[in-house]
Each structure stands twice: as structure tokens, then as C-alpha cells.
Design an enzyme around this catalytic site. Structure first.
Site, PDB file in Angstrom:
ATOM      1  N   ASP A 172       0.870  -1.155   0.000  1.00  0.00           N
ATOM      2  CA  ASP A 172       0.000   0.000   0.000  1.00  0.00           C
ATOM      3  C   ASP A 172       0.923   1.224   0.000  1.00  0.00           C
ATOM      4  O   ASP A 172       1.384   1.661   1.055  1.00  0.00           O
ATOM      5  CB  ASP A 172      -0.864  -0.054   1.268  1.00  0.00           C
ATOM      6  CG  ASP A 172      -1.851   1.090   1.313  1.00  0.00           C
ATOM      7  OD1 ASP A 172      -2.052   1.730   0.272  1.00  0.00           O
ATOM      8  OD2 ASP A 172      -2.411   1.349   2.402  1.00  0.00           O
ATOM      9  N   LYS A 195       4.401   6.312 -18.773  1.00  0.00           N
ATOM     10  CA  LYS A 195       3.701   7.563 -18.983  1.00  0.00           C
ATOM     11  C   LYS A 195       2.314   7.485 -18.338  1.00  0.00           C
ATOM     12  O   LYS A 195       1.842   6.363 -18.147  1.00  0.00           O
ATOM     13  CB  LYS A 195       3.592   7.892 -20.468  1.00  0.00           C
ATOM     14  CG  LYS A 195       2.697   6.914 -21.243  1.00  0.00           C
ATOM     15  CD  LYS A 195       2.480   7.372 -22.638  1.00  0.00           C
ATOM     16  CE  LYS A 195       1.279   8.286 -22.754  1.00  0.00           C
ATOM     17  NZ  LYS A 195       0.005   7.558 -22.818  1.00  0.00           N
ATOM     18  N   HIS A 243       6.324   3.654 -25.353  1.00  0.00           N
ATOM     19  CA  HIS A 243       6.370   2.364 -26.052  1.00  0.00           C
ATOM     20  C   HIS A 243       6.464   2.531 -27.567  1.00  0.00           C
ATOM     21  O   HIS A 243       6.864   1.613 -28.263  1.00  0.00           O
ATOM     22  CB  HIS A 243       5.196   1.464 -25.644  1.00  0.00           C
ATOM     23  CG  HIS A 243       3.882   1.804 -26.263  1.00  0.00           C
ATOM     24  ND1 HIS A 243       3.050   2.757 -25.756  1.00  0.00           N
ATOM     25  CD2 HIS A 243       3.246   1.305 -27.346  1.00  0.00           C
ATOM     26  CE1 HIS A 243       1.968   2.830 -26.500  1.00  0.00           C
ATOM     27  NE2 HIS A 243       2.046   1.955 -27.475  1.00  0.00           N
ATOM     28  N   LYS A 284       8.696   0.314 -31.213  1.00  0.00           N
ATOM     29  CA  LYS A 284       8.074  -0.265 -32.412  1.00  0.00           C
ATOM     30  C   LYS A 284       9.126  -0.443 -33.502  1.00  0.00           C
ATOM     31  O   LYS A 284       9.997   0.400 -33.677  1.00  0.00           O
ATOM     32  CB  LYS A 284       6.923   0.629 -32.897  1.00  0.00           C
ATOM     33  CG  LYS A 284       5.726   0.612 -31.919  1.00  0.00           C
ATOM     34  CD  LYS A 284       4.561   1.379 -32.466  1.00  0.00           C
ATOM     35  CE  LYS A 284       3.478   1.577 -31.435  1.00  0.00           C
ATOM     36  NZ  LYS A 284       2.489   0.508 -31.374  1.00  0.00           N
ATOM     37  N   GLU A 297      -6.872   5.734 -34.069  1.00  0.00           N
ATOM     38  CA  GLU A 297      -7.341   4.514 -33.414  1.00  0.00           C
ATOM     39  C   GLU A 297      -8.837   4.356 -33.640  1.00  0.00           C
ATOM     40  O   GLU A 297      -9.560   5.357 -33.679  1.00  0.00           O
ATOM     41  CB  GLU A 297      -7.090   4.591 -31.918  1.00  0.00           C
ATOM     42  CG  GLU A 297      -5.635   4.698 -31.545  1.00  0.00           C
ATOM     43  CD  GLU A 297      -5.455   4.730 -30.042  1.00  0.00           C
ATOM     44  OE1 GLU A 297      -5.247   3.675 -29.458  1.00  0.00           O
ATOM     45  OE2 GLU A 297      -5.555   5.828 -29.460  1.00  0.00           O
ATOM     46  N   ASP A 343      -2.154  12.535 -23.827  1.00  0.00           N
ATOM     47  CA  ASP A 343      -2.094  11.074 -23.914  1.00  0.00           C
ATOM     48  C   ASP A 343      -1.228  10.601 -25.084  1.00  0.00           C
ATOM     49  O   ASP A 343      -0.545   9.590 -24.969  1.00  0.00           O
ATOM     50  CB  ASP A 343      -3.536  10.540 -24.067  1.00  0.00           C
ATOM     51  CG  ASP A 343      -3.616   9.021 -23.992  1.00  0.00           C
ATOM     52  OD1 ASP A 343      -3.000   8.447 -23.066  1.00  0.00           O
ATOM     53  OD2 ASP A 343      -4.293   8.415 -24.843  1.00  0.00           O
ATOM     54  N   HIS A 375       4.167  10.149 -27.695  1.00  0.00           N
ATOM     55  CA  HIS A 375       4.354   9.316 -28.890  1.00  0.00           C
ATOM     56  C   HIS A 375       4.590  10.151 -30.158  1.00  0.00           C
ATOM     57  O   HIS A 375       5.528   9.909 -30.910  1.00  0.00           O
ATOM     58  CB  HIS A 375       3.142   8.413 -29.118  1.00  0.00           C
ATOM     59  CG  HIS A 375       2.752   7.579 -27.923  1.00  0.00           C
ATOM     60  ND1 HIS A 375       3.673   7.059 -27.053  1.00  0.00           N
ATOM     61  CD2 HIS A 375       1.544   7.171 -27.461  1.00  0.00           C
ATOM     62  CE1 HIS A 375       3.049   6.362 -26.116  1.00  0.00           C
ATOM     63  NE2 HIS A 375       1.755   6.424 -26.337  1.00  0.00           N
ATOM     64  N   LYS A 419      -9.312   9.172 -31.285  1.00  0.00           N
ATOM     65  CA  LYS A 419     -10.027   7.936 -30.955  1.00  0.00           C
ATOM     66  C   LYS A 419     -11.241   7.845 -31.868  1.00  0.00           C
ATOM     67  O   LYS A 419     -11.741   8.864 -32.352  1.00  0.00           O
ATOM     68  CB  LYS A 419     -10.519   7.965 -29.504  1.00  0.00           C
ATOM     69  CG  LYS A 419      -9.426   8.187 -28.472  1.00  0.00           C
ATOM     70  CD  LYS A 419      -8.685   6.917 -28.158  1.00  0.00           C
ATOM     71  CE  LYS A 419      -7.684   7.120 -27.031  1.00  0.00           C
ATOM     72  NZ  LYS A 419      -6.647   6.100 -27.005  1.00  0.00           N
TER      73      LYS A 419
END
Ligand code: BG6
Length: 514
Positions: free
Chosen positions: A117, A175, A205, A209, A243, A262, A267, A367
């Protein structure tokens, strides 16, 4: 500064103190496999179960983990080792190829669970972790923080109080690294008080790639591109991460993140730096990151009144059977923050240096777009004088997903007698078709690098902060603007403003399939 002794340089080629190394299991495995204890805070969470654990299994299956390496998940879950192994067996086994049950069993036996915790009164978790790690101080110790950023500082302090930070320790930060420059600086200070910068691995990430690595090879292992990789020959660059997914169940996070924090701050800006950077002097951790930082520092600031001209924000609305952002399933009702958050953004950026002055870099992410596609499109200028009708300028497309590949569109003559008729045809490199080896997931590559102590593909403190320095004025202008994001129906390519952003200069977004 760190109170921990400086970490040994621990790259695969380093001369770090002799560390017992297990023999490689196959010819494909790297020669050096460090024995490690990988402690994952948030180890039972979504990222861990969907990305980290599968990536570690692949590494194990392909002989990249030393036999002694352990994975210790930490969460508030109160699980035993057996419970955690059962959870992984139930949730991860179906995501990965289990061709040899003995290998899967061996992998499960590496897994442990410790309940903790962070910031709480109960210290029993720390005692349990201390017992588990005792006697293994010579192993590489990797603390992977797959938890909200507010836990980063407290966790590192508690680690240090428990005496668990060794010279061979590293910390990996997921992130988002803060929500603006001051919060990122605070996190960096807190973590930097315990770990030396060389021990801190900030993950993005996208850098793991395959096409991203290939972008560097394409640019710096081939001679033909460099002379034309500049404003004389390139009209503009488009970087898209589209996406099809929405944000079901993520409102708590997304309302306060939005597409800019985000996806763009990390990215997309990382892709921009790799596209725009100068050739580094060496393929080494600092040389590459030095060049990337220079690009971020050369980004022309967009602030105040310019924000409305050079940026677009949108939010998806219901269409067909797809809910709008405000109707996505969530544990809480939408608030004012939900109404104001962008699920789409497009930006016209510019890198102010000799190579790129005057070349727009268009960034776009959203999105619930009609396709899932991440790509970098380098649009060359037209021929200076055309002797044929119907030509179109050359274009280089670097596709990160869904299928990784590179395409150069060139003009060719359509076969036939009579009038010459031109057609753009692709010279294409599909990694899937050209190389038979499995293309590893980004997290596999990055976890392998963390375990080998190689930080080249991780963000340095100055990079992250330079990115926030460019993003913050845009966020400020958006929050001062009473207008809501432009609506776009789910399943479409974003709001009208995104098309106008390019249309104003006679350009259009690249929408073609490879
Ligand atoms: C994450 C974002 O960093 O990247 C998500 O938080 C996004 O919102 C994801 O969906 C996209 O990653 P990828 O690899 O699927 O393009």
C-alpha cells in the site's frame, strides 16, 4: 542528485563488474542475459496483464531471460504467489503462443506477488519484498512503475527507506509523466532524489516499435535520403496515430488527459524528433538523445492567439452503434471536464532550424477514427518543371501499424502505346513479407533493453521537459477558451477543422491504404 551510489554502466557491451551470466539457450538469444529481479508496481493492472507479462513470456520463450530472473508483481490485491500465477494462467495464456507447456510452467514459476500500500501505514508489504530480495543484491534490480504518476515519488522514497535501492537498481517510469511541465519536473525531482539519471528509464512504447527503429536505419544507414531530407525537397510531413477504439472505462483517466497529453506530448513528438533529428555522431544512448532534444528545443512555440490557428481539437459523438465520448461506459457520470476534453487533435508544428524552416509537420491523433493506423508520411515537393501531365509528387510512407512497412511512391509510366500516362506506384518493403522472424511487440524490445541497461530508446529528463514546454502553452490556451471541442461523429476522420488546417495551404491528409 542521487543518494545511491552511481550505477555501473550496465549495457550489454559494458565492462561492468563481472556478473554471473547464464548460458544462452539458443543461437538467437543474446550472449549476455543478466540475472534480474523485475518488480512491477501495478503488476496486476491492465498494462501488466496485456503488455508486460506477455512480453516477458515471449522473452523467456526465446531464451532472453536468465533462469534465475524473477518477476515480482506488487499491488494492493492481497494475492499469494499461487493466486497471481493462477490469474496469469487464466488471463495471459490465451494471448500468447504456448507451444511447450513446460516453458509456460517455467515462466509461471518466475512469478511472485507482494501486496503493498504505497504511502499507507501498513509496512508488511515492504518487509515481504525485503525478504524476497534479500541475498540477491548482486542481481540487476528493476523497479517498473506501471502505476499512476502520483505514486512514483512516494514509491521511490519507500524503496529507499526499506534499503532496497542497490547500485545495480534501475527504475522504469510509465507515462504519463506528469500533466504539465511543473508536475513533470516535480516527479523528475522526486525520483531523481533517489535514483541517478542513468538509472531512470522513462518509457514511451512507440520507441520500441519496429518501424521506429527502422526509421533511424533508413535515414542513417542509406546514403540516398540524406541529401533530400530537408526543406529544399520536402513539402511537409504528416504524423498520424489514428485509433478505432474509444475510451470505454477510461473516463477517470481520459477526462484529465485528452489526446494532447495522452498521445502528442509523448508518442507523436517522439516520432517527430526521429524524423527531424540531425544524424548523430554515434549510435549511442546520449548521442541520439542529444539530437532529439535539439529538435524539441527548435519547435516553434504555439501560444495565445496562434493556438486557434494552428491546432484543432475534437470530441467524438455517437454514430451508428458507437457511443459518443460522453456516453461511454464509465463508473462516474460525465462532468464539465468530460465535455471539454479532446479525443482528437491536429496540430501544425514547425521545426525552426536550417534543415526544416518552412516545412510544416502536421500531427494528428484521435479515438474512434475509421481505421487504426500510425504512420509518418513524408511528402516531397513536385518536380520543378513537369513535361508530363498528371504527375503527383513523391511520397515516403513509414507505417508503424497495423502492418509495419515502408513505401516510397514514385511515378511510373503506365504500359501502353500512345500518350504517356503516369501512375504513382509503390516501392514497398513489408517487414512481414521480407523477414520471416516474428516482429516483437514494442514492450518486448523495451523490456529487453531495460534488463540489459540500455537507455537509448528511453526518454531523458530534458526530452520530457522540453516536450512539456512546447505543449503547455497549447493546453493553457485551450483551457482559457470557452468553446468546446469540435464534435465529429464516431467512425469519421475527425472534425472539419482538421481538414481545413491542411486545406488552407492546398494540402490534404494522407488517407490511402498501403
Ligand atoms: C497509450 C495511450 O500510450 O497508447 C492509449 O495511453 C493509446 O490511449 C495507446 O490507445 C496506443 O498505443 P498503440 O501501440 O496501440 O498505438
Amino acid at each position: 542528485m542521487s543518494t545511491a551510489p552511481a550505477a555501473p554502466a550496465a549495457s550489454a557491451t559494458s565492462t561492468a563488474p563481472a556478473e554471473p551470466v547464464a548460458p544462452a539457450a539458443s543461437a538467437a538469444a543474446p550472449a549476455v542475459r543478466h540475472r534480474a529481479d523485475l518488480v512491477v508496481l501495478g503488476g496486476t493492472g491492465d498494462l501488466s496483464m496485456r503488455k508486460l507479462i506477455p512480453a516477458l513470456y515471449h522473452s523467456d520463450r526465446e531464451g532472453r531471460l536468465a533462469p534465475e530472473t524473477r518477476v515480482i508483481a506488487m499491488s494492493r490485491g492481497g494475492l499469494t504467489d499461487a493466486d497471481f500465477r493462477g490469474k496469469v494462467d487464466a488471463e495471459v495464456r490465451g494471448q500468447v503462443p504456448v507451444d511447450d507447456p513446460a516453458v509456460w510452467q517455467r515462466f509461471l514459476e518466475r512469478l511472485h506477488h507482494v501486496s503493498v500500500d504505497v504511502g499507507g501505514e501498513n509496512r508488511s508489504g515492504w518487509s515481504a519484498l525485503t525478504r524476497l530480495l534479500a541475498g540477491h543484491e548482486q542481481r540487476d534490480r528493476v523497479f517498473y512503475l506501471a502505476s499512476p504518476p502520483r505514486t512514483f515519488g512516494p514509491f521511490c522514497r519507500e524503496l529507499q527507506d526499506a534499503g532496497l535501492v542497490t547500485p545495480r537498481s534501475r527504475v522504469v517510469l510509465e507515462k504519463p509523466l506528469g500533466h504539465d511541465l511543473p508536475s513533470a519536473q516535480r516527479i523528475n525531482d522526486e525520483v531523481g532524489a533517489i535514483f541517478d539519471e542513468r538509472q531512470i528509464f522513462r518509457i514511451d512504447h512507440y520507441l520500441g516499435k519496429e518501424t521506429v527503429q527502422n526509421l533511424l536505419v533508413l535515414r542513417f544507414a542509406n546514403a540516398f535520403l540524406e541529401p533530400i531530407w530537408n526543406s529544399l525537397w520536402i513539402d511537409h510531413v504528416q504524423i498520424t496515430a489514428a485509433e478505432t477504439v474509444g475510451t470505454p472505462g477510461r473516463r477517470g483517466y481520459y477526462d484529465h488527459a485528452g489526446a494532447l497529453r495522452d498521445m502528442v506530448q509523448n508518442h507523436l513528438l517522439q516520432l517527430l524528433t526521429l524524423t527531424a533529428m540531425e544524424p548523430p555522431a554515434r549510435n549511442d544512448r546520449e548521442a541520439i538523445r542529444d539530437e532529439k532534444v535539439k529538435v524539441l528545443q527548435a519547435l516553434r512555440p504555439i501560444s495565445g492567439g496562434e493556438v486557434g490557428r494552428f491546432t484543432v481539437r475534437g470530441q467524438y459523438t455517437a454514430a451508428g452503434d458507437m457511443p459518443g465520448y460522453l456516453d461511454e461506459p464509465a463508473s462516474t457520470a460525465p462532468t464539465e471536464a468530460s465535455r471539454r476534453v479532446e479525443t482528437f487533435t491536429a496540430i501544425r508544428a514547425e521545426v525552426k532550424n536550417w534543415r526544416w524552416a518552412g516545412v510544416p509537420f502536421y500531427l494528428r491523433t484521435g479515438k474512434r477514427m475509421p481505421y487504426r493506423r500510425s504512420e509518418i508520411v513524408v511528402q516531397f515537393k513536385d518536380v520543378p518543371h513537369s513535361i508530363y501531365p498528371g504527375g503527383t509528387p513523391n511520397r515516403l510512407v513509414l507505417r508503424l501499424q497495423p502492418e509495419e512497412g515502408i513505401e516510397l511512391h514514385i511515378m511510373a509510366k503506365e504500359p501502353g502505346a500512345g500518350e504517356v500516362s503516369l501512375k504513382p506506384v509503390p516501392l514497398s518493403l513489408s517487414f512481414g513479407k521480407t523477414f520471416t522472424a516474428r516482429v516483437p511487440e514494442a514492450y518486448e524490445r523495451l523490456l529487453t533493453d531495460v534488463l540489459a541497461g540500455n537507455p537509448t530508446l528511453f526518454m531523458r529528463r530534458d526530452e520530457v521537459e522540453a516536450a512539456w514546454r512546447w505543449i503547455d502553452p497549447i493546453l493553457d490556451a485551450w483551457s482559457a477558451d470557452p468553446a468546446l471541442p469540435e464534435p465529429y461523429p464516431a467512425g469519421t476522420t475527425g472534425p472539419a477543422g482538421a481538414h481545413e488546417l491542411l486545406g488552407r495551404s492546398g494540402r490534404a491528409w494522407h488517407e490511402e491504404e498501403l
